[in-house]
Design an enzyme around this catalytic site. Structure first.
Site, mmCIF file in Angstrom:
data_model
loop_
_atom_site.group_PDB
_atom_site.id
_atom_site.type_symbol
_atom_site.label_atom_id
_atom_site.label_comp_id
_atom_site.label_asym_id
_atom_site.label_seq_id
_atom_site.Cartn_x
_atom_site.Cartn_y
_atom_site.Cartn_z
ATOM 1 C CG ASP A 137 41.516 45.298 50.342
ATOM 2 O OD1 ASP A 137 39.830 45.405 50.435
ATOM 3 O OD2 ASP A 137 41.397 46.915 50.072
HETATM 4 C C1 BGC Z 1 38.113 47.737 49.644
HETATM 5 C C2 BGC Z 1 37.874 47.800 51.504
HETATM 6 C C3 BGC Z 1 36.413 47.462 51.824
HETATM 7 C C4 BGC Z 1 36.864 46.498 50.682
HETATM 8 C C5 BGC Z 1 34.874 45.888 51.590
HETATM 9 C C6 BGC Z 1 37.371 46.820 49.290
HETATM 10 O O1 BGC Z 1 37.546 46.467 47.825
HETATM 11 O O2 BGC Z 1 39.273 48.267 48.852
HETATM 12 O O3 BGC Z 1 38.038 48.998 51.974
HETATM 13 O O4 BGC Z 1 36.794 47.645 52.699
HETATM 14 O O5 BGC Z 1 36.408 45.827 49.823
HETATM 15 O O6 BGC Z 1 33.828 45.986 50.665
#
Ligand code: BGC
Length: 880
Positions: A266
């Site tokens: 993530d």
């Molecule tokens: C989120 C993810 C997301 C990523 C990219 C993160 O803060 O937890 O679900 O895909 O950001 O935007």
């Protein structure tokens, strides 16, 4: 609880095959584009490329970079032009494609889960895949399949409910839909990312069986359906970060499930270089903050090049399986302005919770005289907040859609009821006197930081709502003790303190043009002078990404609120900060301090009550604010919405509540209103869909994929050690008793149970039969539409435990479901197949699923609490 998620060496045949085998509805023929990564053999093309790549080129595949094309997606891998390896563009997300350009804003995944429809889940995935291609994207950062554990979880709207079987069936279909378009699906957030508060640090303390039975099946189902990538979550699991957790990333994912794709972190969830890579985490996103050091690690001999090779190979293999290594000759699709799939899911996923006296659909007479009340009638709350927020192709508002459908002659009035904008805090209520209203042409230059230290002095004692309305990166509003502490901190830092103490720290100039604009007594200076809230303070309002308010003001400002009790004439300290940089770079700073005073609140409720009295029917739109980055502070609807609904219901017995929320809320007024229609965050077609259902052109067809408790303290996680956690640990001591399993086990009556939803017609169930079939059982019964219009019923099969269960088992567990459309008077013989998986428990002795044998009750119900038919079956081991 033990510290082992799994050291599974025994791969259970029952364990992994059953999850995706059964479908809860018809699905269109599978497309052939894009071989599931899990089945792909390592193609020689990939080996050839690897042999030709330098170490640096291989490493460049393992972490994010900046996309020179500026599409605005979340992540980018540059590729190797020398070898014709194209870039990889990664985009959110679970409710639609999120780049700088608009895309189809699908209903929130919770609405998809409410459809109980495998066919719609596949279509949902197809839209994601097609829109991704239309926006030049190759990897979709969806589906999200974290089980809803904590009812106030900020991202509950983004996932597929509280039941592993329902989530597994739907996630598999959605994955097929995405991958079928030649786009890589990313199942996330692996794993146990069940709360937003402290998500970057909290350790999910969870035992092996609970993990295997409740939290992991959805991921397994997505992988078995072909997901090419997995996103490792922010949190820790039994002490170890998800993004460097060999048990999860290697033992479970690769050894047990045979995953052949790649794992990305993530965004910012990586905490090491070599240890993370060795644990099975191949790609750091969004940059190489940690993985940038891998080259050195190889040079120093801390990491062998073979580990890098294996990681690059997995990424290339997934790309190849999706057809991304070959030139794409397909035309780039156009995204249509309106989406039939989004509309179908908005309707099929809307849940009719109450319909006293069949007030819905509105009669012809009622439809001619409607008082529409509430902010989300006038602005479409189509999705939740955070990384899943999409720029929609269209955003018609419910009020307009209703007027259009009811016809020009219909008398449709509107009252705000709940005042989101409030009014500017008058200068006389601030010390030093100030007009904090720097908006429009008075905006401060980009890069400026605005601060204001002072006090608010109310003219009357009462409950107020203070509002920080702003544009431009991050803002915060501290009140009371938090504000005092911030003022003291600022004083200590020599930045001026206390009322009126704002010292311009290098004034940006030209900030306050025009009468009425600007703020006196404020400090404005170039960033980075923004005060940091001392530890323990909760700033309200962090507009922008992960922001606090989904609904903007009428003039387009982000709108953060905090309730505050003020005593007449008693000064209460406040500190306002606005500034910083938005996601898309610096923007001019706008800031306004507004409030809803008790007088304003009363006036709005009086208007709503008057409108409700003057109409045949009142339709009140209420909402909550689900967003990434923080959990909801309470299960109650924000602000005075409960008070508003109660007041309107008292004024008009035909009050209908339309609910725009993403997760369970409390409804103290449920007994007082005539009808409740749960439309969730309904996507870009939500206005038309809502109006169609109210007027009977369409019928809501959803069932709850989450339990709605009557009281917050009834929830399984209502103990601090479970949620939000103590000493950095969230203990999953409720075990498998999550969602309806908890309420059944504890004999707690929920407000609305899992699986519940009414219809505009009625159904009768009869003739249950169960026979062995295909390694499991076929459950048959007869369903009849006993009403006067066509309707959807979602019969659900649950199975109870054997009398001497080997482990504590759920009173009932969902084992299958079907979605049936029946014409009035029509009858259907329905068969629901129950495979071995839902009849099994995870044996920690064998590290495998085992069928719980013995006499077990098979139940067919219209919800988890409305069982219509039962029969006992002597369940034996699978003979497959
Ligand atoms: C989120 C993810 C997301 C990523 C990219 C993160 O803060 O937890 O679900 O895909 O950001 O935007």
């Amino acid at each position: 609880m033990n510290r082992t998620i799994a050291c599974a060496v025994v791969v259970a045949a029952l364990a992994v095959t059953g999850v995706v085998a059964q479908s809860g509805g018809q699905r269109p023929p599978a497309k052939t584009t894009g071989t599931p990564a899990a089945q792909a053999k390592a193609p020689s093309k990939v080996d050839g490329l690897l042999a030709a790549m330098t170490l640096d080129e291989k490493l460049s595949m393992l972490y994010g970079a900046t996309d020179p094309a500026g599409y605005g997606e979340a992540g980018y891998i540059a590729g190797v032009p020398r070898l014709n390896i194209p870039p990889l563009r990664l985009t959110d997300g679970p409710a639609g494609i999120r780049t700088a350009q608009p895309a189809t804003a699908l209903p929130a995944p919770v609405a998809l889960a409410s459809t109980f429809s495998v066919a719609l889940a596949e279509q949902f995935g197809e839209v994601l895949g097609q829109d991704a291609r239309a926006r030049h994207q190759n990897v979709v950062l969806a589906p999200m399949v974290n089980i809803v554990r904590v009812p106030q979880g900020g991202r509950n709207f983004e996932t597929l409910g509280e039941d592993p079987l329902l989530a597994s069936r739907l996630v598999a279909a959605e994955t097929r839909g995405i991958q079928g378009e030649g786009v890589i699906a990313t199942v996330k957030h692996y794993a146990f990312n069940n709360q937003e508060n402290a998500r970057n640090s909290v350790s999910a303390e969870v035992d092996e069986r609970t993990g295997r039975e409740i939290y992991l099946p959805g991921f397994e189902a997505s992988i078995k359906a072909g997901a090419g990538s997995v996103m490792a979550s922010y949190n820790r699991i039994n002490g170890t970060y998800a993004a460097e957790n060999p048990q999860l990333l290697t033992d479970v994912l690769r050894k047990d499930w045979g995953f052949k794709g790649f794992v990305m972190s993530d965004w910012g969830a990586t905490h090491s270089a070599a240890p993370a890579l060795k644990s099975g985490m191949e790609m750091e996103m969004p940059n190489g903050r940690n993985f940038g050091a891998l080259a050195d690690a190889v040079k120093k001999g801390e990491l062998t090049e073979s580990v890098v090779n294996e990681a690059a190979k997995r990424i290339l293999t997934a790309m190849d399986a999706a057809g991304l290594l070959a030139p794409d000759t397909r035309p780039v699709p156009e995204i249509p302005t309106t989406s039939v799939v989004a509309r179908d899911i908005a309707i099929a996923g809307s849940v009719l919770l109450k319909n006293q006296g069949n007030v819905l659909p509105l009669s012809k007479e009622d439809a001619q005289s409607i008082a529409v009340i509430g902010p989300t009638a006038k602005v479409l709350l189509f999705g939740g907040g955070g990384s899943s927020a999409v720029r929609p192709m269209r955003r018609e508002i419910p009020l307009d859609a209703l007027q259009k459908k009811a016809g020009p002659g219909a008398r449709i009035t509107y009252a705000k009821g709940y005042d989101l904008d409030g009014e500017l805090v008058p200068p006389s209520a601030l010390r030093p006197e100030a007009t904090i209203n720097i908006v429009g042409s008075n905006a401060l230059p980009a890069g400026t930081t605005f601060t204001w230290n002072g006090t608010v002095v109310a003219p009357k004692t009462g409950d107020y709502i203070l509002k920080l309305q702003s544009v431009g990166g991050r803002g915060s509003l501290l009140t009371g003790a938090a504000a005092t502490a911030a003022q003291q901190q600022a004083a200590a830092a020599g930045r001026g303190a206390g009322p009126g103490g704002g010292q311009p720290a290098g004034v940006g100039g030209g900030q306050q043009a025009g009468a009425g604009g600007g703020a006196r007594g404020a400090a404005q200076g170039p960033a980075p002078a923004a005060p940091v809230a001392p530890t323990g303070m909760i700033p309200v309002g962090v507009p922008g990404f992960g922001g606090s308010a989904l609904l903007q003001t009428a003039d387009g400002l982000s709108n953060a609120s905090t309730p505050i009790h003020l005593e007449a004439g008693v000064p209460t300290p406040i500190v306002i900060t606005a500034g910083g940089t938005g996601r898309g770079g610096p923007v001019p700073i706008q800031v306004r301090l507004a409030w809803v005073s008790p007088d304003i609140e009363k006036a709005r409720i009086d208007e709503a009550v008057a409108a409700a009295k003057a109409a045949r029917v009142a339709v009140v739109f209420v909402y909550d604010e689900g967003t990434e980055g923080r959990d909801r502070a309470s299960l109650s609807l924000p602000g005075i919405q409960d008070k508003l609904v109660a007041a309107v219901a008292a004024a008009n017995p035909r009050t209908v509540v339309v609910m725009n929320n993403g997760a369970p809320v409390l409804m103290p007024w449920a007994g007082q209103v005539a009808a409740i229609l749960q439309v969730w965050y309904p996507g870009q077609e939500g206005a038309e869909a809502t109006a169609s259902m109210l007027l009977g052109e369409a019928a809501p067809g959803g069932r709850l994929p989450v339990t709605f408790p009557s009281r917050a303290e009834d929830a399984p996680t209502a103990k601090p050690e479970r949620y939000p956690g103590v000493d950095g640990k969230g203990t999953y001591s409720e075990g498998i008793f999550v969602g309806y399993r908890w309420y059944d086990q504890e004999k707690i009556e929920p407000l609305y149970p899992f699986g519940f939803g009414l219809s505009y017609t009625t159904f009768a169930y009869s003739n249950i039969g169960v026979k062995r079939a295909g390694g499991g059982y076929d459950v048959t019964f007869t369903l009849k539409n006993t009403g006067t219009r066509e309707g959807v019923e979602v019969p659900q099969v649950y199975v109870g435990p054997p009398p001497s269960a080997p482990v504590p088992m759920a009173v009932k567990a969902l084992a299958g479901f079907e979605r049936v459309v029946l014409a009035p008077g029509a009858t259907k013989n329905v068969t629901v197949h129950v495979d071995a998986q839902p009849l099994s428990y995870w044996s920690t002795k064998d590290h495998a699923f085992k069928v719980a044998v013995g006499k077990r009750t098979f139940m067919v119900g219209a919800s988890s609490r409305d069982i219509k038919l039962t029969t006992d079956v002597n369940v034996s081991e699978s003979r497959r």
